[in-house]
Every structure is written in structure tokens, then in C-alpha cells.
Design a protein around this motif. Structure first.
Motif, short mmCIF file in Angstrom:
data_model
loop_
_atom_site.label_atom_id
_atom_site.label_comp_id
_atom_site.label_asym_id
_atom_site.label_seq_id
_atom_site.Cartn_x
_atom_site.Cartn_y
_atom_site.Cartn_z
N TYR A 1 0.95 -1.30 -0.01
CA TYR A 1 0.00 0.09 -0.13
C TYR A 1 0.84 1.13 -0.08
CZ TYR A 1 -3.38 -3.58 1.34
OH TYR A 1 -4.27 -4.80 1.45
N GLY A 2 0.27 2.27 -0.09
CA GLY A 2 0.87 3.50 0.03
C GLY A 2 0.75 4.30 1.23
N LYS A 3 0.46 5.53 1.55
CA LYS A 3 0.46 5.95 2.72
C LYS A 3 -0.89 5.42 3.38
CE LYS A 3 2.30 10.36 1.52
NZ LYS A 3 2.29 10.58 0.26
N LEU A 4 -0.84 5.06 4.77
CA LEU A 4 -1.77 4.50 5.60
C LEU A 4 -2.07 5.66 6.76
CD1 LEU A 4 -0.64 0.79 5.97
CD2 LEU A 4 -2.19 1.74 4.35
N ALA B 1 -4.70 15.94 6.38
CA ALA B 1 -4.10 14.61 6.52
C ALA B 1 -3.32 14.47 5.40
CB ALA B 1 -5.24 13.51 6.58
N ASN B 2 -2.06 13.71 5.53
CA ASN B 2 -1.28 13.54 4.36
C ASN B 2 -1.63 12.38 3.73
OD1 ASN B 2 0.94 13.57 2.78
ND2 ASN B 2 2.40 12.82 4.24
N THR C 1 -6.44 7.60 -3.47
CA THR C 1 -6.78 6.98 -2.19
C THR C 1 -8.05 6.36 -2.22
OG1 THR C 1 -5.68 8.77 -1.02
CG2 THR C 1 -7.60 7.93 0.08
N ILE C 2 -8.05 5.18 -1.22
CA ILE C 2 -9.22 4.34 -0.90
C ILE C 2 -9.73 4.84 0.48
CG2 ILE C 2 -10.33 2.18 -0.40
CD1 ILE C 2 -9.80 2.44 -3.40
N ALA C 3 -10.73 5.43 0.55
CA ALA C 3 -11.25 5.62 1.98
C ALA C 3 -12.28 4.72 2.44
CB ALA C 3 -11.86 7.09 2.07
N MET C 4 -11.98 4.38 3.71
CA MET C 4 -13.06 3.74 4.63
C MET C 4 -13.29 4.33 5.69
SD MET C 4 -10.61 0.20 4.77
CE MET C 4 -9.67 -0.29 3.13
N ILE C 5 -14.70 4.56 5.70
CA ILE C 5 -15.63 5.16 6.87
C ILE C 5 -16.69 4.45 7.64
CG2 ILE C 5 -16.66 7.35 7.29
CD1 ILE C 5 -16.65 8.14 4.45
N VAL C 6 -16.49 4.45 9.00
CA VAL C 6 -17.53 4.09 9.70
C VAL C 6 -17.79 5.09 11.03
CG1 VAL C 6 -18.43 2.07 11.16
CG2 VAL C 6 -16.47 1.54 9.56
N GLY C 7 -18.99 5.18 11.45
CA GLY C 7 -19.52 6.02 12.41
C GLY C 7 -21.03 6.33 12.39
N PRO C 8 -21.60 6.85 13.31
CA PRO C 8 -22.90 7.32 13.19
C PRO C 8 -23.27 7.76 11.88
CG PRO C 8 -21.79 8.35 15.05
CD PRO C 8 -20.79 7.58 14.37
#
Ligand SMILES: Cc1cc2nc3c(=O)[nH]c(=O)nc-3n(C[C@H](O)[C@H](O)[C@H](O)COP(=O)(O)OP(=O)(O)OC[C@H]3O[C@@H](n4cnc5c(N)ncnc54)[C@H](O)[C@@H]3O)c2cc1C
Ligand code: FES
Length: 276
Positions: A138-141, A195-196, A202-209
Motif C-alpha cells: 500500500y501507499g500511505k496509511l 491529513a497527508n 486514495t481508498i477511503a473507509m468510513i464507519v461511524g454514526p
């Protein structure tokens, strides 16, 4: 998914870990004759507290060691409060794993940004384990995590360890500072502009209300992350867990079978429209 999705397998509680005042982690081991199935990051199990009821809870352990089944749960109601009273050696029923997973394969060669709030970190922790075990792919995490107060932060010690890694950028914020907190104050979306990561890759992963996800999406879009590179995890009340009862309908989808992880562009017309 298991061969018979209705089959409840007995597991025993190996360890109970208090994470916060209302959140706890159970480590479970399979009962006699039960083979713990492998799971993909993002999948969930139906956990049955005998005599009380069954609820969907994401798997929050390491996918490389599925024989140690780990679930982190916030006690909010009837079943989760009963689950909180379990002790080492008690039995719990497990069906699953069910549902779709985080795109850890598709993310290879990309930067990965994880944005999560509150009890959203446990469903993403298997992804973190996977990504950190294969950083060369992967690239940046990047992990951006928001909690209401410092007392609501789960996995605090583990986050401290992640902070020390040069290959993982971890930023935590709280809505309201209490006690000795000297870190960021503000909602998690305030971390996104600084954020860098390379938005186009970029692949974004989101969890929250859902409200948190609703504010996170435009911030990522403003940075230039394409909708088709954004993945969200949805919650709905569930009964069967495998697309049979219709309880978890979300537009034309069943969250248990077509989700809980969805590519955002596929659910965009239905997202944020209340209980549809
Ligand atoms: C796919 C999926 C994965 C999930 N993963 C996790 C997980 O990893 N950890 C975890 O803690 N939870 C997780 N949940 C949420 C969890 O299933 C619910 O909190 C649980 O079903 C509540 O059951 P209960 O019987 O304890 O509460 P109930 O008795 O059904 O509800 C009692 C009260 O709590 C409220 N309530 C219900 N759910 C929530 C909630 N999520 N947050 C705040 N208030 C709520 C209700 O509105 C009600 O007022 C997940 C849900 C889904 C669909
Ligand atoms: S919980 Fe039964 S269809 Fe999803």
C-alpha cells in the motif's frame, strides 16, 4: 458465510476486556467440535446471548488468527447489556460471518484513509491489522479517529503503539477535552484537510454514526477523493443476518447481505434519507 446460516455455534468467553465505561471486548474460543471460520475485515457475526436475544456485532480481531474471535461492543440496550455481564467460561452463540468486507485487495497500490468515530473503530480494526501486516502493498496509511471525550476512546493502548509506527499516520481528536487531554479537540472531519494522502489515489473507509459519515463524505470529496473510492459501513436492525427476512432493508439493498460495507457511489441516492 457458514454452510447453514441458521446454525448457532457455541463459543466460550476466554477473556473480557473493559475498553471504556460502556464498551467491552470479548475474546471467544470455539466450543467442542466447532471450527472457527475465516473472516474478511468488515464482516460481522450474529451473537446470541442465550435466553435474551441476538444482535449483529462486527468482528474486530485479526483476520490472520480467526480461531481467536474478537468482538468489541457498546452496551446500549437489552442484549448488549446482557452480553456485558458475561464472564470467562460463559457460553455465547455465534452465527456467521456475514456480509461484505472492506476493499483491502482493491486498495493495493493506493493510499488508504480510515475515518472513524466512536464505536466505529472496532469494525475497522481487522482492516488495520491487514494493512499493517502488508504495508509494502500500500501507499500511505492514515487513521483519523474521533471520540466524544478521551474516556470514549477505545483501544487507547493499541493506538499509542500505532502512533509509534513510521508507516502509519494516526490522528485522534475528541469533541470535548476532559482531564489531562492535550491532543486535538474538534470533530473528526477537522482532521481531514491536513491529513497527508494523495486524494486521487486514495481508498477511503468510513464507519461511524450516519451523521458523522454525512459530514465526512463532503470533506473527502473536497480533497478530491472520487466517490467510487469511498466505502462506508451501514447499520440497520437485523434478524436473520443473511438476506432472508427483509428486516435490514436499505433502499433496494439488504444491509446484512449487500453490506454492511458499501461503495459509496452505489448507495449515494439512498444515503442520508432516513430509514429507507
Ligand atoms: C452490521 C452491524 C455491525 C455492528 N457492529 C457493532 C459493533 O462492532 N459493536 C457495537 O457495539 N455495535 C455494533 N452494531 C450495533 C449493535 O448491533 C446494536 O447496538 C445492538 O443491536 C443493540 O441491541 P440491544 O438489544 O443491546 O439494544 P436494544 O434494546 O435493541 O436498543 C436499546 C436502545 O438503544 C438504542 N440503540 C440501538 N442500537 C444502538 C446503537 N448502535 N447505538 C446507540 N444506540 C442504539 C435503541 O434505539 C434503543 O433506544 C452493529 C450493527 C450492525 C448492523
Ligand atoms: S437481517 Fe434479514 S434480510 Fe437482513
Amino acid at each position: 458465510m457458514t454452510e447453514n446460516p441458521m446454525l448457532v455455534n457455541p463459543y466460550s468467553v476466554k477473556k473480557v476486556q473493559e475498553e471504556t465505561y460502556d464498551t467491552f471486548t470479548l475474546e471467544l474460543e470455539p466450543g467442542k467440535g466447532v471450527q472457527a471460520p475465516s473472516f474478511a475485515p468488515g464482516q460481522f457475526n450474529m451473537l446470541y446471548v442465550f435466553g435474551v436475544g441476538e444482535v449483529p456485532i462486527s468482528i474486530s480481531g485479526d483476520p490472520a488468527t480467526p480461531e481467536m474471535l474478537v468482538h468489541t461492543t457498546r452496551a446500549v440496550g437489552t442484549v448488549t447489556n446482557a452480553m456485558r455481564k458475561l464472564h470467562r467460561g460463559d457460553l455465547i452463540g455465534v452465527r456467521g460471518p456475514f456480509g461484505t468486507s472492506w476493499p483491502v485487495e482493491e486498495a493495493k497500490g493506493h493510499d488508504v484513509v480510515i475515518v472513524t468515530g466512536g464505536i466505529g473503530l472496532p469494525p475497522l480494526r481487522p482492516s488495520v491489522y491487514h494493512l499493517l501486516s502488508k504495508t509494502q502493498d500500500y501507499g500511505k496509511l492514515v487513521l483519523l479517529y474521533g471520540a466524544r471525550t478521551p474516556e470514549d476512546i477505545v483501544y487507547g493502548r493499541e493506538i499509542d503503539q500505532w502512533h509509534k509506527r513510521p508507516d502509519f499516520s494516526v490522528d485522534v481528536t475528541v469533541d470535548r477535552a476532559t482531564g489531562q487531554w492535550r491532543g486535538n479537540v474538534g470533530v473528526v472531519t477537522t482532521l481531514i484537510p491536513k491529513a497527508n494522502f494523495d486524494p486521487a489515489n486514495t481508498i477511503a473507509m468510513i464507519v461511524g454514526p450516519e451523521i458523522m459519515m454525512r459530514f465526512t463524505l463532503p470533506e473527502l470529496q473536497k480533497r478530491g477523493v472520487p466517490d467510487e473510492n469511498i466505502y462506508i459501513s451501514m447499520e440497520r436492525n437485523m434478524k436473520c443476518g443473511f438476506g432472508f427476512c427483509g428486516h435490514c432493508q436499505f433502499g433496494p439493498f439488504f444491509v446484512c447481505k449487500d453490506g454492511p460495507v458499501f461503495r459509496y457511489d452505489r448507495v449515494k441516492p439512498f444515503f442520508g434519507k432516513g430509514e429507507i
